[in-house]
Design a protein around this motif. Structure first.
Motif, short mmCIF file in Angstrom:
data_model
loop_
_atom_site.label_atom_id
_atom_site.label_comp_id
_atom_site.label_asym_id
_atom_site.label_seq_id
_atom_site.Cartn_x
_atom_site.Cartn_y
_atom_site.Cartn_z
N ILE A 1 0.84 -1.21 0.00
CA ILE A 1 0.00 0.00 0.00
C ILE A 1 0.87 1.25 0.00
CG2 ILE A 1 -1.96 1.16 1.14
CD1 ILE A 1 -2.38 -1.68 2.51
N SER B 1 -4.94 7.32 -1.44
CA SER B 1 -5.09 6.05 -0.72
C SER B 1 -5.63 6.27 0.69
CB SER B 1 -3.75 5.32 -0.65
OG SER B 1 -2.81 6.12 0.03
N PHE C 1 -6.96 -1.76 -3.91
CA PHE C 1 -7.01 -1.36 -2.50
C PHE C 1 -8.35 -0.71 -2.15
CE2 PHE C 1 -6.16 2.14 0.61
CZ PHE C 1 -5.91 1.35 1.72
#
Lengths: 440, 244
Positions: free
Chosen positions: A156, A167, A424
């Motif tokens: 990530i 994110s 994600f």
């Protein structure tokens, strides 16, 4: 909660929109924001040239209350800070312990969260790398994933380091620092006859800070300029210029307060010639406070203010060493064709290891400052083709008008980043004007 | 010196903690937000080398035993500053009535917890100690918005008047009460307010400087003083048109 809309502008004045904004003060405030809203984007000091921290239907989450220093480890030389801490506060904090941090962007009010999200570079990115090279770990908050601890080997992190805040909300960052107290810099200015001359110099120079500045002369093959280099010194010397450490920091709305631009074809020449001669003859060799070397725009705010409401366009691109000169030749032809005014070109050696949207690889960073005029849009259309031809990687913090076509062709990890982000966060919770335009 | 700040995890309470630490004054922060308060304490220590204490306490679930035990651990308290305050978006009159549970919560936190804590803390205060309360201009005149909040703040003001009267007669304690107008905080960020906001930093400075003064009432920002008089005198027929 009902969030009032306010008008946000990009720092370069190219884009603005009404956007909702909130400023969480506590963790529970931050967590509660996500229950009643759909799209979000983190916001630092709002100094990006492009619209990275707002969009008309996104809620901008201002990080300025998350500005606490959490810990310092003098043995391992690490410091843990929250994302709303400003870079000047980090520098002053480390300075009080006798340490320093090597990656310092041009404006003192840039927040640590923004430094991570844009993977900023400092004064010598070839030697020091970029901001994310100095991260030990990071805490990210995402409404669907909770609090995530990202270390160097986490997947990530590839979409967070230089990931434009898409994110999640960066809560805190642990950074490495250097065990060296830096207070003064010994600076010198050297004349450069042309771009190639500067490139040779940059490639062989070992100074702590080094970059070159050139005037663009469309009627001449050679663009004369200056090479600025600085080295850290511990003690002040006799010719020390004592400066006031206070600086005037303004946001994008204050920057565009002047209704007209002070720059035009005549004043650009006057400004450039004054800058050239002033630095060449009056500032050939001098010692100055490290703050003034680090934050030129903190102490010279009038420069951006002078562009007025119309604003400016500043492109920053990473080019291969041998492509800089041919690129500038092509650019000059285009500038001549559209009778455009450019202020100057700045060259810097670069080495980036980013795996997301930031510039990556070795080469020369070329920054070009354009005045906005009637012909600018027509010029820009052709200019983008040249940038694609030269594979010029953009700095998305500055490149406010990049098209999706150019982004797809010049950002090295564009597809990879997009896939990882989608994996994600399939709903793309975090979204800005730039991310929407570039279909990220 | 050690001052107890009630509600020290955000807003004015947090700001006072930083301001006092900058001037070498230690504080004990009492709040329910552990994550934030622990970070504030660490930040203050790293910036000013002052190690403050923290008491985790939830005012919606008041326990006198816990407070007594925690205060006993502190060797000395030079004063208490009540910056605690709770508002709610739902705190407005509706045709079909208002939420009674909300009234309980807002009265509990804004006034009853202060009264309870003063009762417990008096055992630990000496005659020169300060008891500082923070009121609101919302208490000047009741409106259809912030109904319970302004009622609670009105009660708090009355309680501090009584406390001050007691302290004047007995020549014990310095009771100060600040009536605040619009303030710059996370909750007022981006709100369209008709008048400029006061700064927590300036108010913290004022509170610190007034620590050497006796009992007194203050209004901050100062321009609210004439507005307060005007609002008190304003007849209902005119008041209903005023947007405050």
């Amino acid at each position: 909660m009902d969030f009032k809309k306010i008008f946000f502008y990009t720092f370069d004045g190219s884009y603005g929109s009404y956007s909702r904004s909130t400023k969480p003060e506590k963790f529970k405030d931050l967590e509660s924001i996500f229950s009643n809203n759909k799209k979000f984007i983190p916001r630092g000091s709002g100094l990006s040239y492009s619209a990275l921290s707002f969009k008309d239907d996104s809620l901008s989450i201002n990080s300025s209350y998350f500005n606490r220093f959490i810990s310092i480890n003098k043995t391992h030389h690490t410091v843990k800070v929250e994302s709303g801490v400003k870079i000047i506060d980090l520098i002053n904090f480390l300075d009080s312990y006798g340490y320093s941090f090597p990656i310092i962007p041009g404006h003192p009010s840039i927040t640590i969260g923004a430094c991570v999200a844009t993977d900023v570079h400092g004064k010598n990115p070839f030697h020091d790398g970029t901001f994310c090279d100095w991260i030990i770990d990071l805490t990210l908050f995402h409404p669907n994933h909770g609090y995530l601890k990202l270390s160097k080997n986490n997947e990530i992190k590839d979409i967070t380091f230089g990931g434009l805040g898409l994110s999640g909300f960066i809560v805190d960052v642990t950074l490495k620092f250097i065990n060296k107290k830096v207070e003064y810099m010994n600076s010198s200015t050297t004349k450069s006859t042309c771009i190639n001359n500067s490139l040779d110099y940059l490639n062989n120079c070992k100074s702590d800070y080094v970059y070159s500045w050139h005037m663009i002369d469309i009627n001449n093959v050679n663009d004369k300029g200056l090479i600025f280099e600085s080295n850290y010194i511990k003690k002040k010397k006799k010719n020390f210029m004592n400066i006031n450490k206070k600086y005037f920091s303004f946001d994008s709305s204050i920057r565009r307060m002047l209704p007209f631009s002070l720059f035009n074809s005549i004043t650009v020449k006057i400004f450039n010639n004054f800058f050239y001669h002033y630095n060449l003859f009056l500032k050939k060799n001098f010692v100055q406070d490290v703050h003034k070397s680090n934050f030129p725009f903190g102490y010279f705010s009038a420069f951006h203010f002078a562009f007025g409401k119309k604003g400016f366009y500043e492109g920053q691109y990473l080019l291969n060493n041998n492509q800089v000169d041919p690129f500038i030749i092509k650019l000059k032809k285009l500038i001549k064709k559209y009778k455009l005014n450019t202020l100057f070109i700045v060259l810097k050696k670069f080495n980036g290891k980013g795996k997301s949207l930031s510039m990556t690889g070795k080469g020369i960073l070329v920054s070009i400052n354009f005045l906005k005029s009637r012909n600018f849009d027509s010029f820009f259309y052709e200019y983008e083709k040249i940038l694609i031809d030269f594979d010029a990687q953009p700095n998305l913090t500055k490149d406010s008008q990049i098209s999706i076509h150019r982004a797809m062709n010049t950002i090295k990890n564009y597809i990879d980043y997009k896939n990882k982000l989608k994996k994600f966060d399939p709903t793309l919770t975090f979204s800005s004007e730039v991310s929407e335009r570039l279909k990220l | 010196m050690n001052y107890l700040i009630v509600g020290g995890s955000s807003g004015l309470g947090k700001c006072i903690a930083y301001n006092f630490a900058e001037h070498g004054i230690k504080t004990t922060l009492l709040s329910s937000d552990k994550r934030d308060t622990e970070r504030i304490i660490e930040d203050i220590y790293l910036r000013f080398n002052i190690k403050n204490n923290y008491i985790q306490f939830d005012f919606t679930n008041y326990s006198e035993d816990v407070i007594y035990r925690e205060l006993k651990k502190l060797k000395k308290i030079n004063g208490i500053i009540f910056t605690i305050g709770l508002v709610s978006d739902k705190d407005s009159f509706l045709v079909d009535g208002m939420d009674e549970d909300l009234a309980k919560t807002l009265f509990d936190v804004n006034v009853l917890s202060v009264i309870r804590l003063v009762n417990t803390a008096l055992k630990f205060l000496d005659s020169s100690s300060h008891i500082i309360g923070i009121g609101s201009v919302a208490a000047i005149k009741g409106r259809s918005k912030n109904v319970y909040y302004s009622s609670a703040k009105s009660a708090l003001k009355s309680y501090f008047e009584s406390l001050r009267h007691f302290s004047d007669i007995k020549n014990r304690y310095n009771v100060q009460f600040y009536t605040l107008g619009y303030m710059d905080s996370g909750s007022t960020y981006n709100m369209n307010l008709p008048l400029p906001r006061g700064k927590n930093v300036k108010l913290s400075n004022l509170i610190r400087k007034n620590l050497n003064k006796k009992s007194k009432n203050y209004t901050y920002p100062l321009y609210w003083k004439p507005i307060t008089i005007f609002l008190k005198l304003c007849p209902p027929i005119l008041f209903k048109y005023i947007k405050v």
